[in-house]
Design a protein around this motif. Structure first.
Motif, mmCIF file in Angstrom:
data_model
loop_
_atom_site.group_PDB
_atom_site.id
_atom_site.type_symbol
_atom_site.label_atom_id
_atom_site.label_comp_id
_atom_site.label_asym_id
_atom_site.label_seq_id
_atom_site.Cartn_x
_atom_site.Cartn_y
_atom_site.Cartn_z
ATOM 1 N N VAL A 60 -19.399 -5.583 -6.506
ATOM 2 C CA VAL A 60 -18.257 -5.581 -5.606
ATOM 3 C C VAL A 60 -18.351 -6.834 -4.745
ATOM 4 O O VAL A 60 -19.379 -7.091 -4.116
ATOM 5 C CB VAL A 60 -18.239 -4.326 -4.709
ATOM 6 N N ASP A 61 -17.294 -7.641 -4.740
ATOM 7 C CA ASP A 61 -17.281 -8.869 -3.956
ATOM 8 C C ASP A 61 -16.762 -8.600 -2.552
ATOM 9 O O ASP A 61 -15.915 -7.719 -2.346
ATOM 10 C CB ASP A 61 -16.420 -9.928 -4.638
ATOM 11 N N VAL A 62 -17.261 -9.369 -1.607
ATOM 12 C CA VAL A 62 -16.883 -9.218 -0.204
ATOM 13 C C VAL A 62 -16.140 -10.478 0.232
ATOM 14 O O VAL A 62 -16.658 -11.596 0.079
ATOM 15 C CB VAL A 62 -18.127 -8.993 0.680
ATOM 16 N N LEU A 63 -14.945 -10.310 0.760
ATOM 17 C CA LEU A 63 -14.191 -11.436 1.295
ATOM 18 C C LEU A 63 -14.682 -11.749 2.705
ATOM 19 O O LEU A 63 -15.405 -10.961 3.322
ATOM 20 C CB LEU A 63 -12.700 -11.115 1.305
ATOM 21 N N LEU A 64 -14.287 -12.896 3.233
ATOM 22 C CA LEU A 64 -14.799 -13.337 4.525
ATOM 23 C C LEU A 64 -14.395 -12.410 5.656
ATOM 24 O O LEU A 64 -15.072 -12.358 6.694
ATOM 25 C CB LEU A 64 -14.330 -14.767 4.818
#
Length: 213
Positions: A60-64
């Motif tokens: 799962v990628d995390v945005l800023l």
């Protein structure tokens, strides 16, 4: 790469690095920057790999801004509005997964959000609700509407009805069918919480099974 990306990664690692907990299976949710941390641009903004979803066995990628993105079948989707919302959603699911429950399926046009008449449901749970998960609940009944599949000809959601007493499940199911519109209800014969097949709308009684095991 914007300088905010480095700050966001440091902030994420300080707050969540090393956090691990199981949800549905034994693999667990692993949080932290693993190996050489890389920031990359996407259609949703700059992001980095920060979570390994043990249930999906996928990153799962995390945005800023701490929204999260899950890519399945080559299609990315924002699934959480923040890390706190993600944790609240998982905490709510962990709290009620042992209650009697029924799982329903709902198909909608791609990208279409179903309509919800909340007058038929318990109070909304804003802290646990995000782009892919909607929650309503009180002390006796909890409803979870989850986006399950967002690629292909239709989007698929599962609606889970939890009640403390198994006898209250039919009323909860009827309330959900009346409240959620804009899609086509479909037979759902798999319970992802209990990992077994059952007849459509057949209740799962996990606590009863545990007591007699």
């Amino acid at each position: 790469m914007p300088h905010q990306a480095i700050e966001a990664m440091i902030r994420f690692e300080e707050r969540y690095g090393g956090l691990w907990y199981p949800l549905l299976g034994s693999n667990g949710m692993e949080h932290g920057l693993d190996g050489e941390a890389t920031v990359y641009p996407s259609i949703d903004g700059w992001g980095f790999a920060g979570i390994l979803d043990g249930d999906q066995t996928w990153t799962v990628d995390v945005l800023l801004d701490e929204r999260t993105v899950l890519m399945l079948a080559g299609q990315p989707r924002i699934i959480n509005s923040s890390m706190l919302q993600r944790l609240e959603c998982h905490a709510q699911l962990a709290q009620v997964r042992g209650w009697p429950h029924v799982t329903l399926g709902l198909a909608t046009e791609p990208g279409q959000e179903p309509g919800v008449a909340e007058a038929h449901l318990p109070s909304p749970d804003g802290e646990a609700t995000g782009p892919a998960d909607k929650w309503w609940g009180d002390d006796e009944t909890v409803i979870h509407l989850e986006l399950h599949k967002w690629w292909g000809d239709v989007d698929i959601r599962v609606a889970r009805c939890f009640t403390r007493r198994a006898d209250d499940l039919p009323a909860a199911v009827e309330s959900v069918r009346r409240a959620v519109t804009g899609g086509v209800w479909r037979d759902e014969d798999w319970c992802g919480l209990c990992s077994h097949f059952r007849l459509p709308e057949q209740p799962c009684l996990p606590n009863a099974v545990q007591r007699h095991a």
